[in-house]
Design an enzyme around this catalytic site. Sequence first.
Site, PDB file in Angstrom:
ATOM      1  CB  ILE A 133       2.899  -1.090  -1.724  1.00  0.00           C
ATOM      2  CG1 ILE A 133       4.125  -0.953  -2.623  1.00  0.00           C
ATOM      3  CG2 ILE A 133       3.267  -1.154  -0.257  1.00  0.00           C
ATOM      4  CD1 ILE A 133       4.874   0.363  -2.433  1.00  0.00           C
ATOM      5  CB  ALA A 134       2.781  -6.660  -3.077  1.00  0.00           C
ATOM      6  CB  VAL A 135       8.412  -5.684  -3.703  1.00  0.00           C
ATOM      7  CG1 VAL A 135       9.673  -6.036  -4.483  1.00  0.00           C
ATOM      8  CG2 VAL A 135       8.084  -4.193  -3.847  1.00  0.00           C
ATOM      9  CD  GLU A 190      -6.209   1.437   6.747  1.00  0.00           C
ATOM     10  OE1 GLU A 190      -6.109   0.785   5.696  1.00  0.00           O
ATOM     11  OE2 GLU A 190      -7.118   2.243   6.955  1.00  0.00           O
ATOM     12  CG  ASN A 249       5.360  -4.860   6.957  1.00  0.00           C
ATOM     13  OD1 ASN A 249       6.569  -4.820   6.755  1.00  0.00           O
ATOM     14  ND2 ASN A 249       4.479  -5.033   5.982  1.00  0.00           N
ATOM     15  CE1 TYR A 274       4.267   2.234   2.635  1.00  0.00           C
ATOM     16  CE2 TYR A 274       3.617   1.168   4.672  1.00  0.00           C
ATOM     17  CZ  TYR A 274       3.656   1.185   3.298  1.00  0.00           C
ATOM     18  OH  TYR A 274       3.078   0.172   2.575  1.00  0.00           O
TER      19      TYR A 274
END
Length: 159
Positions: A80-82, A114, A119, A126
């Site tokens: 997932i990336a923003v 994972e 992070n 999460y």
Amino acid sequence: MIKLWMAPAGLHIEPGRVLDAKELARIHALGFYRGWPASEFETFLADRDTPIYVACDAKRRIAGFALIRVVADEAELLTIAVDPKWRGKGLGTALLKAVFEDLLATPARRMFLEVSEDNAAAIKLYGREGFETISTRKGYYAKPDGSQATALVMARDLD
């Protein structure tokens, strides 16, 4: 029929398209030491078992995305990336909620991921979304300084 989900800041979430691969690679590289090439995203986008959900505006400018893999009764959040300019606006939460909603129409009943132990923002996200750490993988992620980070393996039920 195209599936759409609402997202914050006037954005919406929709399925990714093969034409998105280059932009997804750009955004991924902004968030990860070893970003994935556009060709890898093209492969994922062409496979119905690895759907990508993109958060974008009405002109389809992509602000972030989530990539999952569905195998039998399990799903895995592959990444997932923003885009940095969109972080802190609830996009990660919106992307996960769209994924969870869409997975209700599949046999998947548990989701895994994972995440690097350093992070903190992702781990917090999460945790808010019901994931719990179930194990670790030492030396899983390479870091820019040559050291390695431990991955937390997290999971949550989908039903």
